[in-house]
Design an enzyme around this catalytic site. Structure first.
Site, mmCIF file in Angstrom:
data_model
loop_
_atom_site.group_PDB
_atom_site.id
_atom_site.type_symbol
_atom_site.label_atom_id
_atom_site.label_comp_id
_atom_site.label_asym_id
_atom_site.label_seq_id
_atom_site.Cartn_x
_atom_site.Cartn_y
_atom_site.Cartn_z
ATOM 1 N N LYS A 92 11.434 2.553 -3.579
ATOM 2 C CA LYS A 92 9.865 2.451 -3.524
ATOM 3 C C LYS A 92 8.936 2.044 -4.252
ATOM 4 O O LYS A 92 9.373 2.060 -5.758
ATOM 5 C CB LYS A 92 9.318 4.158 -2.862
ATOM 6 N N LYS A 128 9.996 -2.982 -6.924
ATOM 7 C CA LYS A 128 8.604 -2.854 -7.394
ATOM 8 C C LYS A 128 8.730 -4.580 -6.732
ATOM 9 O O LYS A 128 9.707 -5.306 -7.018
ATOM 10 C CB LYS A 128 8.412 -2.733 -8.896
ATOM 11 N N ASP A 168 -0.441 -3.113 -4.637
ATOM 12 C CA ASP A 168 -0.410 -2.622 -6.147
ATOM 13 C C ASP A 168 -2.157 -3.241 -6.800
ATOM 14 O O ASP A 168 -2.768 -4.029 -5.368
ATOM 15 C CB ASP A 168 1.073 -2.571 -7.198
ATOM 16 N N SER A 379 2.322 8.073 -0.883
ATOM 17 C CA SER A 379 3.181 7.082 -0.043
ATOM 18 C C SER A 379 4.122 8.060 0.097
ATOM 19 O O SER A 379 4.874 7.809 1.196
ATOM 20 C CB SER A 379 3.696 6.325 -1.285
HETATM 21 P P1 NDP Z 1 -7.058 -2.951 -7.966
HETATM 22 O O1 NDP Z 1 -6.517 -4.800 -7.648
HETATM 23 O O2 NDP Z 1 -7.677 -2.985 -6.807
HETATM 24 O O3 NDP Z 1 -7.745 -2.940 -8.915
HETATM 25 C C1 NDP Z 1 -7.290 -4.042 -10.099
HETATM 26 C C2 NDP Z 1 -8.268 -3.917 -11.082
HETATM 27 O O4 NDP Z 1 -7.762 -4.178 -13.007
HETATM 28 C C3 NDP Z 1 -9.338 -4.837 -11.086
HETATM 29 O O5 NDP Z 1 -10.610 -4.229 -11.337
HETATM 30 C C4 NDP Z 1 -8.957 -6.518 -11.873
HETATM 31 O O6 NDP Z 1 -9.945 -7.219 -12.475
HETATM 32 C C5 NDP Z 1 -8.207 -5.284 -13.010
HETATM 33 N N1 NDP Z 1 -7.312 -6.540 -13.422
HETATM 34 C C6 NDP Z 1 -6.268 -6.901 -13.197
HETATM 35 N N2 NDP Z 1 -5.608 -7.231 -13.621
HETATM 36 C C7 NDP Z 1 -6.109 -7.453 -15.013
HETATM 37 C C8 NDP Z 1 -6.328 -7.759 -16.061
HETATM 38 N N3 NDP Z 1 -4.935 -8.927 -16.309
HETATM 39 N N4 NDP Z 1 -7.255 -7.912 -17.311
HETATM 40 C C9 NDP Z 1 -8.206 -7.609 -17.166
HETATM 41 N N5 NDP Z 1 -7.918 -6.518 -15.863
HETATM 42 C C10 NDP Z 1 -7.360 -6.804 -14.932
HETATM 43 O O7 NDP Z 1 -5.240 -3.122 -8.897
HETATM 44 P P2 NDP Z 1 -5.065 -0.748 -8.266
HETATM 45 O O8 NDP Z 1 -6.553 -0.594 -8.870
HETATM 46 O O9 NDP Z 1 -4.107 -0.787 -7.262
HETATM 47 O O10 NDP Z 1 -4.306 -1.018 -9.703
HETATM 48 C C11 NDP Z 1 -4.607 -0.460 -10.806
HETATM 49 C C12 NDP Z 1 -3.600 -0.986 -11.727
HETATM 50 O O11 NDP Z 1 -3.296 1.021 -11.800
HETATM 51 C C13 NDP Z 1 -2.007 -1.570 -12.382
HETATM 52 O O12 NDP Z 1 -1.752 -1.085 -13.182
HETATM 53 C C14 NDP Z 1 -1.134 -1.138 -11.221
HETATM 54 O O13 NDP Z 1 -0.020 -1.207 -11.531
HETATM 55 C C15 NDP Z 1 -1.547 0.144 -11.506
HETATM 56 N N6 NDP Z 1 -1.216 1.821 -10.402
HETATM 57 C C16 NDP Z 1 -2.149 1.043 -9.290
HETATM 58 C C17 NDP Z 1 -1.536 2.504 -8.393
HETATM 59 C C18 NDP Z 1 -1.781 2.734 -6.576
HETATM 60 O O14 NDP Z 1 -1.887 3.218 -5.956
HETATM 61 N N7 NDP Z 1 -2.729 1.153 -6.465
HETATM 62 C C19 NDP Z 1 -0.118 3.932 -7.687
HETATM 63 C C20 NDP Z 1 -0.131 3.635 -9.846
HETATM 64 C C21 NDP Z 1 0.190 2.623 -11.083
HETATM 65 P P3 NDP Z 1 -10.354 -7.772 -11.887
HETATM 66 O O15 NDP Z 1 -10.996 -8.044 -10.271
HETATM 67 O O16 NDP Z 1 -11.041 -9.125 -12.423
HETATM 68 O O17 NDP Z 1 -9.128 -9.110 -11.336
HETATM 69 O O1 2IT Z 2 2.847 1.753 -9.314
HETATM 70 C C1 2IT Z 2 2.778 2.447 -8.709
HETATM 71 O O2 2IT Z 2 2.648 3.369 -7.926
HETATM 72 C C2 2IT Z 2 2.319 1.842 -7.262
HETATM 73 N N1 2IT Z 2 1.360 0.709 -7.483
HETATM 74 C C3 2IT Z 2 2.380 2.796 -5.905
HETATM 75 C C4 2IT Z 2 3.507 2.711 -5.440
HETATM 76 C C5 2IT Z 2 3.726 3.323 -3.905
HETATM 77 O O3 2IT Z 2 4.900 2.111 -3.176
HETATM 78 O O4 2IT Z 2 2.984 3.961 -3.164
#
Ligand code: NDP
Ligand code: 2IT
Length: 447
Positions: A92, A128, A168, A379
């Site tokens: 997952k 992943k 992600d 999830s």
């Molecule tokens: P999104 O794509 O919705 O948003 C990502 C955000 O981070 C954007 O504002 C983006 O800016 C910025 N960003 C991405 N890459 C970079 C970079 N290399 N340098 C600077 N800023 C960056 O993703 P999420 O909000 O889903 O994910 C954000 C973080 O949270 C990640 O690390 C992800 O692994 C983690 N995460 C996500 C989960 C989920 O359920 N979605 C669960 C747990 C963890 P820009 O638009 O300019 O690229």
């Molecule tokens: O980093 C994370 O935990 C996620 N991007 C969410 C993974 C999921 O299966 O909901």
């Protein structure tokens, strides 16, 4: 630093077998360091090969993703799915679409996911995937054709009881819709093979909000345990994507004032408190840039460059963008400005030096594996609802998420104390996540 001879040797091995993958080395090194007191108490984890196995993915799938752009030109990207560990449940974890994606990024994320998923208390293994495809600037048609091609290969390897991907970075509701539609068409089955689905086709209420809300529930539990709360706190949140937006919403609801958010180009500072409706309109509706915030709110400031956000004075910092976004220098700036709490919404956003800086300064530090586990936990709740062919209300899911996050905090805090590292939630989360997986692996014998 790792001092145990076996663990030191294992770390050297990991580096040799996975050359050129510094993010993976960083993730493994932190976990092995945390496990030092565990292997002293349970030498069988070394003797029976559990540690040597846990750092090696069960399966790595790497594939070509051909698609045709709007100009009729053939484009080739790379796709990945790393099925890291299925000891406690089906693989997952999310899919990341970003140009920086390569095997090392997916490997570090998959490795982290094993322990995070275990911490949720739900039966999910670690995996992943993703691609170096960049959704930015692409039309909906291009994104759809890419997703359909990606799923045409991925469908051979996943399934509701085998491996369940989700979103992600760069993968949100739009992408999940295209991916799910293609899977359904290829397999002729309607199952919970992806999570983060739309609400009309099997998605769970509160999944969209879950990572950000969960981060704040965790942070709140951590602060409460130290006689504090979000009330009246100045909060800085990096990123402006899914996690950042819903962290902002919940931090505000809990009484905090969020004054800054960012994207990969720069950050906005609004001393009156971020107007989240504006951010949602820019990011969720128009897929625009955070600098557009100052057009609506001319009293706010926009600064180019994303690391400057950590120089803003705040009580609580919630990094919600990407890995290694807080360097040692940024951590020192936060500490100098009096930060009291740092909790990680992104995966591995603080460098090891930054974490050390926070811990040395007595900052309450909530590590990613524990603090951002609310997304994957919800999830897993989506998977349960799909299996039951039933759906819970928003309030029911939110209440379960809240309880899961409070439990994760206490389990990590208790594990840290049990192994002589009271207050060190990095070690506590790694240990608490590891134990359940490791005991299951022991039970299976060599396999
Ligand atoms: P999104 O794509 O919705 O948003 C990502 C955000 O981070 C954007 O504002 C983006 O800016 C910025 N960003 C991405 N890459 C970079 C970079 N290399 N340098 C600077 N800023 C960056 O993703 P999420 O909000 O889903 O994910 C954000 C973080 O949270 C990640 O690390 C992800 O692994 C983690 N995460 C996500 C989960 C989920 O359920 N979605 C669960 C747990 C963890 P820009 O638009 O300019 O690229
Ligand atoms: O980093 C994370 O935990 C996620 N991007 C969410 C993974 C999921 O299966 O909901």
């Amino acid at each position: 630093m790792i001092t145990n001879e076996y663990l030191k040797g294992l770390m050297e091995d990991v580096k040799k077998r996975n050359p050129g993958e510094p993010e993976f080395h960083q993730a493994v090194s932190e976990v092995l360091e945390s496990l030092e007191p565990v292997v002293e108490k349970y030498p069988e984890f070394i003797e029976k090969g559990v540690l040597a196995s846990i750092v090696e993915p069960e399966r790595i799938i790497k594939f070509r993703v051909p698609w045709v752009d709007d100009a009729g030109k053939v484009q080739i990207n790379r796709g990945f799915r790393i099925q890291f560990n299925s000891a406690i449940g089906p693989y997952k974890g999310g899919l990341r679409f970003h140009p920086s994606v390569y095997e090392g990024i997916i490997k570090f994320l998959g490795f982290e996911q094993i322990f995070k998923n275990s911490l949720t208390g739900l039966p999910i293994g670690g995996g992943k995937g993703g691609s170096d495809f960049d959704p930015k600037g692409k039309s909906d048609g291009e994104v759809m054709r890419f997703c359909q091609s990606f799923m045409t290969e991925l469908a051979k390897h996943i399934g509701a009881d085998t491996d369940v991907p989700a979103g992600d970075i760069g993968v949100g509701a739009r992408e999940i819709g295209y991916l799910f539609g293609q899977y359904k068409r290829l397999r002729n089955e309607f199952t919970g093979v992806l999570t983060g689905k739309g609400l009309t086709y099997g998605g769970s209420l509160a999944r969209k909000e879950a990572t950000g809300y969960g981060l704040c529930y965790f942070t709140d539990a951590m602060m409460k345990d130290h006689g504090d709360s979000f009330k009246g706190k100045t909060v800085v949140i990096s990123g402006s994507g899914n996690v950042a937006i819903y962290a902002c919403e919940k931090a505000t609801a809990l009484g905090g004032k969020v004054v800054a958010m960012s994207d990969s180009n720069g950050y906005v500072y609004d001393k009156n408190g971020i107007d989240l409706a504006t951010v949602k309109e820019i990011k969720e509706v128009r897929r625009g840039r955070i600098k557009e915030y100052v057009i609506v709110h001319p009293e706010a400031e926009y600064h180019e460059g994303c690391s400057g956000i950590w120089t803003i004075k705040c009580d609580v910092a919630l990094p919600c963008a990407t890995q290694n976004e807080i360097s040692e220098e940024s951590a020192k700036a936060l500490v100098k400005n009096g930060v009291k709490v740092v909790a990680e919404g992104a995966n591995m956003p603080s460098t090891p030096e930054a974490i050390h800086t926070f811990q040395k300064a007595g900052v309450l530090f909530g590590p990613a594996k524990a603090a951002n586990a609310g997304g994957v936990a919800t999830s897993a709740l989506e998977m349960s609802q799909n299996s039951m062919r039933y759906s819970w209300t928003f309030e029911e899911v939110d209440a379960k998420l809240h309880d899961i996050m409070v439990n994760i905090y206490h389990n990590a805090a208790n594990a840290a104390e049990e192994f002589g590292m009271k207050g060190n939630l990095v070690a506590g989360a790694n240990i608490a996540g590891f134990m359940k997986v490791a005991k299951s692996m022991l039970a299976y014998g060599v396999c």
